[in-house]
Write an enzyme that holds these catalytic residues in place. Structure first.
Site, PDB file in Angstrom:
ATOM      1  N   PRO A   2       0.835  -1.219   0.000  1.00 45.53           N
ATOM      2  CA  PRO A   2       0.000   0.000   0.000  1.00 45.53           C
ATOM      3  C   PRO A   2       0.858   1.253   0.000  1.00 45.53           C
ATOM      4  O   PRO A   2       1.245   1.755   1.038  1.00 45.53           O
ATOM      5  CB  PRO A   2      -0.847  -0.130   1.276  1.00 45.53           C
ATOM      6  CG  PRO A   2      -0.120  -1.087   2.151  1.00 45.53           C
ATOM      7  CD  PRO A   2       0.786  -1.919   1.287  1.00 45.53           C
ATOM      8  N   GLU A   3       1.191   1.735  -1.195  1.00 44.67           N
ATOM      9  CA  GLU A   3       1.925   2.996  -1.321  1.00 44.67           C
ATOM     10  C   GLU A   3       0.979   4.011  -1.968  1.00 44.67           C
ATOM     11  O   GLU A   3      -0.198   3.719  -2.160  1.00 44.67           O
ATOM     12  CB  GLU A   3       3.216   2.765  -2.113  1.00 44.67           C
ATOM     13  CG  GLU A   3       4.077   1.675  -1.440  1.00 44.67           C
ATOM     14  CD  GLU A   3       5.511   1.582  -1.917  1.00 44.67           C
ATOM     15  OE1 GLU A   3       5.964   2.486  -2.642  1.00 44.67           O
ATOM     16  OE2 GLU A   3       6.186   0.607  -1.544  1.00 44.67           O
ATOM     17  N   LYS A  55      -0.291   8.486   1.113  1.00 46.05           N
ATOM     18  CA  LYS A  55      -0.886   7.211   1.502  1.00 46.05           C
ATOM     19  C   LYS A  55      -2.157   7.398   2.334  1.00 46.05           C
ATOM     20  O   LYS A  55      -2.675   6.432   2.881  1.00 46.05           O
ATOM     21  CB  LYS A  55       0.129   6.387   2.289  1.00 46.05           C
ATOM     22  CG  LYS A  55       1.445   6.161   1.541  1.00 46.05           C
ATOM     23  CD  LYS A  55       2.378   5.317   2.398  1.00 46.05           C
ATOM     24  CE  LYS A  55       3.812   5.423   1.922  1.00 46.05           C
ATOM     25  NZ  LYS A  55       4.742   4.709   2.823  1.00 46.05           N
ATOM     26  N   ASN A 170       8.385   1.712   0.330  1.00 46.73           N
ATOM     27  CA  ASN A 170       9.604   0.927   0.182  1.00 46.73           C
ATOM     28  C   ASN A 170       9.843   0.431  -1.242  1.00 46.73           C
ATOM     29  O   ASN A 170      10.970   0.375  -1.709  1.00 46.73           O
ATOM     30  CB  ASN A 170       9.508  -0.274   1.125  1.00 46.73           C
ATOM     31  CG  ASN A 170      10.761  -0.455   1.896  1.00 46.73           C
ATOM     32  OD1 ASN A 170      11.493   0.510   2.104  1.00 46.73           O
ATOM     33  ND2 ASN A 170      11.034  -1.668   2.292  1.00 46.73           N
ATOM     34  N   ARG A 249      13.932  -0.611   6.901  1.00 43.71           N
ATOM     35  CA  ARG A 249      13.131  -1.102   5.779  1.00 43.71           C
ATOM     36  C   ARG A 249      14.059  -1.609   4.682  1.00 43.71           C
ATOM     37  O   ARG A 249      15.022  -0.925   4.320  1.00 43.71           O
ATOM     38  CB  ARG A 249      12.260   0.034   5.235  1.00 43.71           C
ATOM     39  CG  ARG A 249      11.446   0.768   6.307  1.00 43.71           C
ATOM     40  CD  ARG A 249      10.289  -0.043   6.807  1.00 43.71           C
ATOM     41  NE  ARG A 249       9.467  -0.534   5.716  1.00 43.71           N
ATOM     42  CZ  ARG A 249       8.588   0.210   5.043  1.00 43.71           C
ATOM     43  NH1 ARG A 249       8.411   1.468   5.331  1.00 43.71           N
ATOM     44  NH2 ARG A 249       7.869  -0.332   4.076  1.00 43.71           N
TER      45      ARG A 249
END
Ligand SMILES: [Zn+2]
Length: 259
Positions: A2-3, A55, A170, A249
């Site tokens: 979910p970006e 987001k 990421n 990350r």
């Protein structure tokens, strides 16, 4: 993942179902909403608009009320046919139905009903940097925020900071640095404005396409590809992965062709 593009795509699909209409059903099946009375507070109110910034997703209702959602790593939006009625997953936090379509938000974790004015003062929202998916990206503001940040921070990590630019996660961090051939570990202070903008300019059309059709994975070249040959190098070097920044990350990059 979910970006920003995932959230813009969800907003687009939810908009088709709800914008300009009073939902036939508002339901919050998750126990944490037990006493919050969302169905009563939203009864009879039309959804004025559905939009996203980075987001964050916003459903703006008549009467100054806004549903604010952020999926973090775990949540998701689903838009589906409501007839014939399907089983509502146990992880549903919110269900909005109109006609034969419905939108579900699953597994939270940020889902709140707030006033429009609060969205303008809440620092999680008001403090966001320019949205990478905005029709006109405010590059001046983006670069100013970036240069105000710690110059020793790796550029890959710095691009994840939603106060600098909103919407990059990421996956896109790694793909953008790869596309522009910039080493994500290079200190931000050692990366020129032109190089930073090159990363963003590589990302925007990919993310815009993904926001339009939801097919994010077709843009993936090195994310989750540690140990595989670099798709650009001849002879091939191997894609590396290592945790970066406070959140550790995973960052993917090619040490041979990214400098
Ligand atoms: Zn390479």
């Amino acid at each position: 993942m979910p970006e920003g593009d995932t959230i813009h795509y969800a907003a687009r699909r939810i908009r088709d179902v709800l914008e300009g209409h009073v939902p036939d059903l508002v339901s919050t099946p998750h126990p944490r909403f037990g006493r919050d009375r969302w169905p009563e507070r939203l009864a009879g109110r039309a959804v004025r608009s559905v939009d996203a910034h980075g987001k964050h997703l916003f459903l703006r209702f008549e009467g100054d009320l806004v549903i604010h959602s952020h999926l973090r790593m775990t949540g998701s939006w689903r838009v589906r046919d409501a007839s014939p009625p399907a089983r509502t997953p146990a992880t549903t936090w919110l269900l909005l139905r109109r006609g034969d379509r419905e939108a579900l938000q699953l597994r939270g974790p940020v889902l709140e009903l707030m006033t429009e004015s609060r969205t303008r003062f809440d620092q999680r929202i008001a403090g966001l940097g320019p949205d990478i998916l905005a029709p006109e990206l405010d590059e001046t503001k983006f670069l100013r925020r970036l240069r105000e940040d710690d110059p020793t921070r790796g550029i890959g990590d710095a691009l994840l900071d939603q106060r600098t630019i909103a919407g990059i996660g990421n996956l896109w961090k790694s793909e953008g640095c790869f596309a522009a051939a910039v080493d994500p570990w290079r200190a931000t202070g050692q990366v020129s404005d032109d190089e930073v903008l090159a990363i963003v300019h590589e990302l925007r059309p990919r993310m815009q396409a993904s926001a339009a059709d939801g097919r994010q994975s077709r843009w993936r070249r090195i994310y989750n590809a540690a140990g595989r040959p670099c798709p650009r190098c001849r002879p091939p070097a191997l894609i590396q992965a290592r945790g970066q920044g406070d959140g550790n990350r995973p960052t993917f990059w090619c040490p041979s062709c990214q400098h």
